[in-house]
Scaffold this motif. Structure first.
Motif, PDB file in Angstrom:
ATOM      1  N   VAL A 227       0.849  -1.204   0.000  1.00 30.56           N
ATOM      2  CA  VAL A 227       0.000   0.000   0.000  1.00 30.56           C
ATOM      3  C   VAL A 227       0.882   1.250   0.000  1.00 30.56           C
ATOM      4  O   VAL A 227       0.636   2.207  -0.737  1.00 30.56           O
ATOM      5  CB  VAL A 227      -0.947   0.026   1.224  1.00 30.56           C
ATOM      6  N   VAL A 231       0.829   4.957  -1.964  1.00 37.35           N
ATOM      7  CA  VAL A 231       0.425   6.139  -1.199  1.00 37.35           C
ATOM      8  C   VAL A 231       1.475   7.250  -1.274  1.00 37.35           C
ATOM      9  O   VAL A 231       1.144   8.431  -1.307  1.00 37.35           O
ATOM     10  CB  VAL A 231       0.148   5.721   0.263  1.00 37.35           C
ATOM     11  N   ARG A 665      -7.963 -10.166   6.888  1.00 33.82           N
ATOM     12  CA  ARG A 665      -8.197  -8.761   6.576  1.00 33.82           C
ATOM     13  C   ARG A 665      -8.149  -8.511   5.064  1.00 33.82           C
ATOM     14  O   ARG A 665      -9.012  -7.833   4.500  1.00 33.82           O
ATOM     15  CB  ARG A 665      -7.147  -7.904   7.279  1.00 33.82           C
TER      16      ARG A 665
ATOM     17  N   GLN B  88      -2.295   9.969   4.096  1.00 37.20           N
ATOM     18  CA  GLN B  88      -1.435   8.872   3.606  1.00 37.20           C
ATOM     19  C   GLN B  88      -1.313   7.778   4.668  1.00 37.20           C
ATOM     20  O   GLN B  88      -1.432   6.589   4.368  1.00 37.20           O
ATOM     21  CB  GLN B  88      -0.054   9.427   3.221  1.00 37.20           C
ATOM     22  N   LEU B  89      -1.090   8.220   5.906  1.00 36.94           N
ATOM     23  CA  LEU B  89      -1.019   7.246   7.005  1.00 36.94           C
ATOM     24  C   LEU B  89      -2.325   6.474   7.123  1.00 36.94           C
ATOM     25  O   LEU B  89      -2.333   5.247   7.289  1.00 36.94           O
ATOM     26  CB  LEU B  89      -0.796   7.986   8.331  1.00 36.94           C
ATOM     27  N   TYR B  91      -4.531   5.836   4.837  1.00 41.54           N
ATOM     28  CA  TYR B  91      -4.672   4.875   3.736  1.00 41.54           C
ATOM     29  C   TYR B  91      -3.898   3.599   4.023  1.00 41.54           C
ATOM     30  O   TYR B  91      -4.362   2.502   3.736  1.00 41.54           O
ATOM     31  CB  TYR B  91      -4.204   5.502   2.418  1.00 41.54           C
ATOM     32  N   ILE B  92      -2.700   3.765   4.583  1.00 40.68           N
ATOM     33  CA  ILE B  92      -1.884   2.579   4.887  1.00 40.68           C
ATOM     34  C   ILE B  92      -2.541   1.785   6.016  1.00 40.68           C
ATOM     35  O   ILE B  92      -2.660   0.568   5.942  1.00 40.68           O
ATOM     36  CB  ILE B  92      -0.442   3.000   5.242  1.00 40.68           C
ATOM     37  N   GLN B  93      -2.994   2.502   7.038  1.00 38.41           N
ATOM     38  CA  GLN B  93      -3.590   1.807   8.185  1.00 38.41           C
ATOM     39  C   GLN B  93      -4.901   1.111   7.805  1.00 38.41           C
ATOM     40  O   GLN B  93      -5.197   0.030   8.292  1.00 38.41           O
ATOM     41  CB  GLN B  93      -3.807   2.804   9.328  1.00 38.41           C
ATOM     42  N   GLU B  94      -5.655   1.718   6.923  1.00 36.65           N
ATOM     43  CA  GLU B  94      -6.924   1.107   6.485  1.00 36.65           C
ATOM     44  C   GLU B  94      -6.717   0.150   5.302  1.00 36.65           C
ATOM     45  O   GLU B  94      -7.660  -0.467   4.817  1.00 36.65           O
ATOM     46  CB  GLU B  94      -7.934   2.185   6.086  1.00 36.65           C
ATOM     47  N   GLU B  95      -5.480   0.073   4.821  1.00 32.91           N
ATOM     48  CA  GLU B  95      -5.157  -0.789   3.663  1.00 32.91           C
ATOM     49  C   GLU B  95      -6.095  -0.513   2.491  1.00 32.91           C
ATOM     50  O   GLU B  95      -6.723  -1.421   1.946  1.00 32.91           O
ATOM     51  CB  GLU B  95      -5.172  -2.271   4.046  1.00 32.91           C
ATOM     52  N   VAL B  96      -6.165   0.748   2.115  1.00 37.49           N
ATOM     53  CA  VAL B  96      -7.046   1.118   1.008  1.00 37.49           C
ATOM     54  C   VAL B  96      -6.323   0.924  -0.313  1.00 37.49           C
ATOM     55  O   VAL B  96      -5.704   1.835  -0.835  1.00 37.49           O
ATOM     56  CB  VAL B  96      -7.487   2.596   1.082  1.00 37.49           C
ATOM     57  N   THR B  97      -6.344  -0.271  -0.804  1.00 29.65           N
ATOM     58  CA  THR B  97      -5.890  -0.425  -2.175  1.00 29.65           C
ATOM     59  C   THR B  97      -6.372  -1.737  -2.722  1.00 29.65           C
ATOM     60  O   THR B  97      -6.357  -2.754  -2.037  1.00 29.65           O
ATOM     61  CB  THR B  97      -4.352  -0.328  -2.298  1.00 29.65           C
ATOM     62  N   ILE B 142     -12.131   3.732   1.467  1.00 33.11           N
ATOM     63  CA  ILE B 142     -11.746   5.143   1.296  1.00 33.11           C
ATOM     64  C   ILE B 142     -12.451   5.986   2.356  1.00 33.11           C
ATOM     65  O   ILE B 142     -11.835   6.824   3.015  1.00 33.11           O
ATOM     66  CB  ILE B 142     -12.120   5.640  -0.116  1.00 33.11           C
TER      67      ILE B 142
END
Lengths: 768, 154
Positions: A227, A231, A665, B88-89, B91-97, B142
């Protein structure tokens, strides 16, 4: 495991040097010929690099000089977390830390052909193979350690890549690390290969994998390492790859499908610096040093096209076209056929029947496909977002008439794909243009070329009928699909005949036939499943050629079959779940349906609801399906605005059983994506066309779900079965979404809609 | 005819020679060699090409270089692994991809929203992000990430 390293900059040798260890890779022992492979029990990691073939352990795995582990995977990650999941599987079997494993994917120079991204087999087939390879790697390393430490292998345990004799907490314990045993050298161990390539490749060693009861890494939520680079924009999509001397290319598609260039006025782009026309037979493209100049040249180039009869019917005539077009091939599911259908219908107290319709749909990936091809010293290098780099390699070798050994395809994350999209066409286009230009060419499709000209999911009709006896029991069930083939162009991209560049330069056509059957475990006494395919509307270089689009033909077949199950339940005044459970036989299917009902808090009653008045009504519907062992039950809750016809999916409750779960997850993220994309396809998506060409060419003419239309809530219940083989999750939860939504609309309104997409206009018309 | 243009991207001045109608997207990608933003549609319909111009999220695929006056910020300029922007943090923590190709547009648009409104309501988030496209269907994630970023900033 950190970000997915750009495979473009890697070679096997540089990988083996390890990250920062500085040690050179030296294979110990005398060099051996490629064919003189040592026996599996005789030696390990001795000799030169073994050949890159499926029966060599080194084709899947290497221990770097610093003890980190490189994994070479012949599939790829389309965004579902495959880097992480494969890393977990390998780390688990090898007993190394998860973070020490890096997975390299889809590079024909470093991996064997494991089939690419295909049929949700990343873990089902790919993960299975990597598990066996890693287990064998551990066995070999432990055996080496035993020899070195002068004990028998059973006395050794492995902790974080260190082979230990006795108690790990004892400082004086005898131990040796994987790095010390084999770091920087190749395994020289043969596997027992089944002599199949692609998805079916299987090459176990002597070792058995771990008992799932002992898992420490598989089954846990390890964070995805891929990810961050997206990002922070520190990594490359395929669109970002550049090589020295690279120029930009654009293809030109005809205004009328099937037309070919008669003459080209090259002076029409003389005003654009460096712009040049590239042409071979009916293929036409332009190149320029700068990307914007290539785009301008594409737009400005004057071409006289051949006069052709417009090849297509209109969008709204497609289902009649399918009905009346002669069948090219038909098939009946021998496994399903039971009893005597005709006799059962003749003796029925009641019969019901319905017909459902599903449109052509587009991958409509976020960006048009992009590919870069460099031909240097007779070697062809292709960077592509393809799902199947090994097959694309074959296709390019044939197109350029180059020995396959001289073609190298590197997969790099592309702008999204859901099956056989435009990526393989683009790889072939770039190869042809690089050959014609004599320079490396980067090609990216424009929006209209992506949506307008990608291979489409096939349009189809589905006729279903059932016979019911006097007691309300279903005594016969007859299901027929008729539509365009799912393999009008093959999904592999391994033959120019399956690509636009190939078809425009004279490759012999090879349209194949294929469709599918409903997949569930309803035990009706007499059951018959049939499919029929028809020829494409245009046989070559067609923007309506059909191939695999996520869960190929699953959504359309299941839209019809699971809608019809509700129609049968309605006919006997039964609750839709209670009716399903009367007939579903497989215990895992029963469990997944019950799980969804429990998650949703389903109230048992027949549909439709009878307690609502006014403009806004709501309802709930279920659908379930099975796909290669994975079972999914989806309950959709919708609100219907009767005056506008607008549908909103306010909630989904999804129960999902794909056997053993590797990373819960990531699995939930994958399922959520399936549900949202499935909702989009159900409510909004239809490729439109007129007799001349596809007219769905951008996001206005091919609308997809917007943020304002996202589901209110997606609840997911995972059923983990650690002892059951992994059966894939990339696609199965797309399958039941459309039927669940249609059933919910029926529950809300009492009106059955049998044509996708369920647009406001269509819903409003149906309600009035 | 190509002309010289000076533009400031992520705090650095650059001079490029380009046709005046060249969209900013191609100047950033081609002339300046930046790997973001991305080409999605070239029609301002998807947002994959979004950058900030003087703090406003704009679609660089339809913005001619001749009209670019002021400070341009791209995803790479928004934050770094060492000094990340909260979105940005998040997005990484929520694993948005999923495929992640659209992510540039969502992050840049979310960041512009959050600069102006540290506590957006669910509806404000939805409206601010309407019109962006995500083909893989990460819309739910998102939304979670934007809320998480807002809570970090608040």
């Amino acid at each position: 495991m950190n970000k997915m390293t750009n495979p473009a900059s890697l070679s096997r040798r540089s990988l083996l040097k390890g990250a920062g260890a500085g040690a050179l890779v030296v294979s110990i022992g005398a060099p051996i010929g490629l064919n003189a492979v040592l026996g599996i029990t005789k030696a390990h990691a001795e000799g030169t690099r073994p050949p890159l073939v499926p029966n060599e352990l080194s084709s899947y795995l290497a221990v770097n000089a610093d003890g980190t582990v490189a994994v070479y995977f012949g599939k790829m990650d389309l965004g579902h977390g495959m880097h992480t999941a494969i890393g977990q599987i390998v780390a688990e079997e090898l007993d190394v830390p998860f973070k020490s494993v890096t997975v390299y994917m889809g590079d024909t120079d470093t991996s064997v052909n494991q089939g690419g991204a295909s049929g949700s087999t990343g873990l089902m087939d790919g993960g299975k193979q990597m598990r066996m390879a890693a287990a064998e790697g551990r066995r070999v390393l432990v055996e080496m350690a035993a020899k070195k430490l002068s004990v028998t292998p059973d006395k050794i345990s492995v902790v974080d890549g260190r082979c230990i004799v006795g108690n790990a907490s004892d400082d004086a314990v005898k131990n040796v690390s994987y790095a010390e045993l084999l770091g920087g050298q190749y395994f020289n161990t043969q596997l027992d290969w089944n002599h199949k390539e692609g998805n079916a490749l299987y090459a176990p060693g002597k070792a058995l994998p771990k008992d799932p009861k002992n898992y420490k890494i598989v089954g846990k939520d390890f964070p995805r390492g891929d990810v961050a680079w997206r990002v922070y924009a520190t990594g490359d999509f395929v669109t970002d790859i550049k090589v020295p001397g690279m120029i930009h290319g654009r293809v030109i598609r005809p205004p009328v499908a099937g037309a070919v260039p008669v003459s080209v006025d090259e002076s029409s782009i003389a005003h654009i610096p460096t712009a040049k026309v590239l042409r071979e037979k009916d293929f036409i493209g332009v190149v320029a040093d700068k990307e914007w100049n290539a785009i301008r040249a594409m737009r400005d180039l004057k071409i006289k096209w051949s006069e052709v009869t417009p090849p297509f019917v209109n969008t709204d005539e497609i289902y009649d076209h399918i009905r009346k077009t002669p069948i090219r091939k038909s098939a009946e599911d021998k496994k399903t056929k039971t009893g005597d259908i005709d006799a059962a219908f003749a003796g029925a107290a009641k019969t019901i029947e319905a017909e459902y319709e599903w449109p052509y749909q587009s991958h409509a990936s976020m960006g048009g496909a992009c590919s870069l091809v460099q031909i240097k010293d007779g070697e062809v290098h292709c960077w592509s977002g393809t799902q199947k780099s090994h097959y694309l390699r074959e296709g390019i070798a044939k197109l350029l008439q180059t020995p396959i050994e001289k073609v190298h395809v590197k997969w790099v994350t592309g702008p999204g794909s859901y099956g056989r999209n435009d990526a393989d066409d683009c790889g072939h286009d770039a190869a042809l243009m690089a050959k014609l230009a004599g320079k490396p060419v980067r090609v990216q499709y424009m929006r209209d070329q992506g949506t307008g000209w990608d291979p489409k999911g096939p349009a189809s009709i589905h006729k279903v009928r059932a016979a019911i006896d006097a007691q309300g029991k279903v005594i016969a069930y007859d299901y027929l699909s008729k539509g365009f083939s799912r393999v009008d162009v093959n999904t592999k991209g391994s033959s120019p005949s399956d690509t636009l560049a190939g078809q425009l330069t004279g490759a012999k056509l090879k349209s194949e036939d294929g469709f599918g059957y409903p997949s569930e475990s309803y035990a009706f006494d007499n059951k018959r499943y049939t499919w029929q395919t028809i020829a494409p509307q245009l046989d070559r270089a067609s923007p309506l050629r059909t191939s695999h689009l996520r869960d190929p033909v699953g959504p359309q077949i299941t839209f019809a079959s699971e809608s019809f199950i509700d129609e049968m339940a309605h006919a006997v005044d039964a609750d839709p779940i209670e009716f399903r459970l009367r007939h579903v036989k497989n215990p895992r299917d029963v469990a997944v349906i019950k799980k969804a009902a429990e998650l949703y808090k389903w109230d048992t009653r027949p549909s439709p609801r009878k307690d609502q008045k006014g403009n806004k009504v709501s309802g709930r519907g279920i659908a379930y399906s099975v796909r290669n062992g994975t079972r999914v039950a989806v309950i959709a809750e919708v609100s219907v605005d009767r005056s506008s016809g607008k549908i909103h999916a306010t909630r989904f409750a999804v129960a999902h059983d794909c056997g053993q779960i590797v990373n819960p997850r990531s699995l939930k993220t994958t399922i959520e994506g399936n549900i949202v994309q499935g909702t989009s396809r159900t409510l909004f998506e239809e490729v439109k066309f007129d007799p001349k060409n596809v007219t769905s060419v951008d996001w206005l003419t091919y609308p997809i779900l917007d943020m304002t239309e996202k589901p209110g809530k997606v609840d997911i219940a995972l059923i983990d079965r650690p002892e059951v083989a992994m059966s894939g999750a990339g696609e199965p939860s797309t399958r039941p979404v459309a039927a669940a939504i249609a059933n919910a609309i029926f529950d809300a309104t009492g009106v059955r809609i049998r044509r996708v997409p369920l647009t406001p206009e269509r819903v409003k018309a149906a309600l009035s | 005819m190509a002309q010289k243009f000076t533009l400031n991207v992520n705090g650095k001045d650059h001079t490029v020679e380009a046709e005046p109608d060249t969209p900013l997207l191609y100047v950033l990608r081609d002339d300046l060699g930046m790997n973001n933003p991305q080409f999605g549609c070239g029609l301002a319909q998807c947002g994959a090409c979004t950058v900030h111009l003087n703090g406003e999220a704009i679609r660089s695929c339809v913005k001619p270089i001749s009209e670019v006056k002021g400070q341009v910020k791209t995803l790479a300029g928004l934050g770094t692994p060492e000094k990340p922007h909260p979105i940005q943090l998040a997005y990484i923590q929520e694993e948005v991809t999923l495929c992640g190709y659209c992510l540039n547009g969502w992050i840049m648009t979310s960041a512009a929203l959050l600069e102006k409104n540290h506590k957006p309501s669910d509806d404000e988030i939805t409206q601010a992000l309407s019109g962006l496209k995500c083909r893989c269907g990460t819309h739910m994630a998102i939304t979670r990430a934007v809320k998480r970023a807002a809570s970090m900033m608040g």
